[in-house]
Each structure stands twice: as structure tokens, then as C-alpha cells.
Design a protein around this motif. Structure first.
Motif: not given
Length: 274
Positions: A214, A223-225
Motif C-alpha cells: 500500500d 492497496e493490493d495483495k
């Protein structure tokens, strides 16, 4: 650059609050809207209690063990023990049946017992009495054959309750953490990392975290996994070694760039861990 330390926020999130401590839950003695044997009520309650304890996410005050003050409401009693939250349990309905049925393998008429109940759990914040979560569980079980009994049917209905309690607690008491430092890589992807969670935090070895990237890009929050890590060894009050399960390439790249925060978020429980 590979060992560049990332400064990342770590916290324990309970739906609306952040803290590094374990929160305390006061678990009342459970009620029932219907007539139900004390043994049945206490059995259901004990399984719920055990499932919550196994999560290692919260401290528990057991109303039955400490001796509830019957002159106080459960909320007032929870405040007496300075608990952060009250968990109230109520058996909404129950069906217990004994159906005669023939079992050829025993060459005689045997009983088949069935159990079905509905349990409502309310999680209440003691500071203002606000209910922050309500869950209703409908559980069924049966027991048949030579040694069948109603209690065995009840036990069978409770087989998944520990898993349900893990999900309940982990939904409201998420653990947030951070990657402190790269521990090992093969030149192409991160293999192990250090995180800033340890003995002082509500974690355990084998626990998994999603790794979230993030930060701000052109004034916009993103925000990204990017991966997943699993705690391999708790090494101190605020440090643990984790194996990288997924996303090793991205994790290594982000650590080397040192531009965007890598944040850990505890994953929901699975019935069987990978």
C-alpha cells in the motif's frame, strides 16, 4: 539494499480500534429462550469457550469460573472485571429427537438420535454497550446404532464449532503487522522474512498473513495483495521469522525498492491449513 529495513505499522484491529495488546472478552453464562437441560447448555458453551481460547487472539474471563454477580447485568459484570468486550450467548431454538429405526447390521431395532440447535452470539463493546457483531449458528448432528445416545448426537453437532469460533474471533480481532527485514532469498524471490510480531502479540507458529502493498501514487491511496507468509518461528517479544508462501518475487522487489509499504493482515481460519 536487500536487507533494507521497512518501517511499517503493526496493530491489532478489533473492527474499529487499533492496539498491540490482547483485548479481554467476558463470556457470560449463556441463556436459552427455551427449556433446555443444563448439561446441553454447558456443553455447547464449553465448546465455544474452547474454540475461542485456541485462537490465542484474546484474553478470556469466564463468567462461570470467576462467579458472575447475579445482581448485575452481564454488561455491568463485564465492566466490573474491566473487560473490553462482552460475549453473550443465547440458545434460540433446539430440536432433540429420538426416532426408532431398524438397523439390519445389528439385527435389532435401534434408536437414531438427532440434534439441532440455533445459537446466537453477540459481541458487545463494554465502554458504551454497542453491539459490534452478531452471529447465528445452526448446528446439526446425529447418532445411531448400538451405542447411540442423544448426547452423542449433541457432540456430533458440535464438531465444527471450534472452527466457527476461530472465524468469529478472527473476523473481529484481526492482527496487523509489518515486514521488518528480508531474511533470505535466492536472488529472484524472497524466501524468508522477519516481521515485527512476537511473543507479546496474539500470534502462533504456523499462522498465515496476507502481504499487502500500500502507499500513495499520484495522490491516490492504493492497496493490493502481493503475497502470503507463514510464521515459522517466534524469536522474541516483537520479532518472528516467516516463510514466504506466495509472491516471493514481488515481495523481494518491493523490499529492494523500499518505496511502498508492505503490510501484513492475518488471514481467516481455514478448516484445514495448507
Amino acid at each position: 539494499m536487500k536487507n533494507k529495513v521497512l518501517l511499517i505499522c503493526l496493530s491489532l484491529l478489533i473492527s474499529l480500534g487499533v492496539s498491540a495488546q490482547k483485548y479481554t472478552i467476558y463470556i457470560d453464562d449463556f441463556n436459552s429462550e427455551i427449556k433446555i437441560p443444563n448439561k446441553v447448555l454447558s456443553t455447547i458453551r464449553n465448546v465455544v469457550l474452547d474454540g475461542i481460547q485456541q485462537t490465542n487472539r484474546v484474553n478470556i474471563i469466564d463468567a462461570v469460573s470467576v462467579g458472575a454477580n447475579l445482581n448485575l447485568s452481564p454488561l455491568e459484570d463485564a465492566r466490573r472485571f474491566r473487560a473490553d468486550y462482552l460475549l453473550r450467548g443465547n440458545i434460540v431454538s433446539r430440536e432433540a429427537t429420538d426416532d426408532g429405526s431398524s438397523h439390519p447390521r445389528y439385527h435389532s431395532r435401534e434408536n437414531s438420535f438427532k440434534e439441532k440447535f440455533k445459537l446466537q452470539l453477540d459481541l458487545i463493546r463494554t465502554s458504551d454497550g454497542t453491539t459490534i457483531g452478531t452471529r447465528i449458528y445452526e448446528e446439526t448432528g446425529s447418532s445411531s446404532g448400538k451405542d447411540a445416545s442423544q448426547f452423542a448426537a449433541l457432540e456430533h453437532s458440535l464438531l465444527g464449532m471450534s472452527y466457527e469460533m476461530r472465524n468469529f474471533i478472527e473476523n473481529y480481532f484481526k492482527v496487523y503487522g509489518s515486514i521488518l527485514k528480508l531474511a533470505g532469498d535466492n536472488g529472484k524471490k524472497a524466501k524468508t522474512v522477519y516481521i515485527n510480531l512476537g511473543y507479546d502479540d496474539p500470534i502462533k507458529e504456523g499462522q498465515r498473513f496476507d502481504v499487502m502493498e500500500d502507499g500513495m501514487i499520484d495522490g491516490n491511496y492504493m492497496e493490493d495483495k502481493v503475497g502470503e507468509v507463514r510464521i515459522d518461528k517466534i524469536m522474541g517479544p516483537k520479532i518472528s521469522l516467516c516463510k514466504v508462501n506466495k509472491g516471493g518475487e514481488d515481495i523481494l522487489r518491493i523490499i529492494n525498492e523500499g518505496k511502498i509499504t508492505l503490510r501484513l493482515v492475518s488471514r481467516k481460519a481455514k478448516l484445514f491449513d495448507d
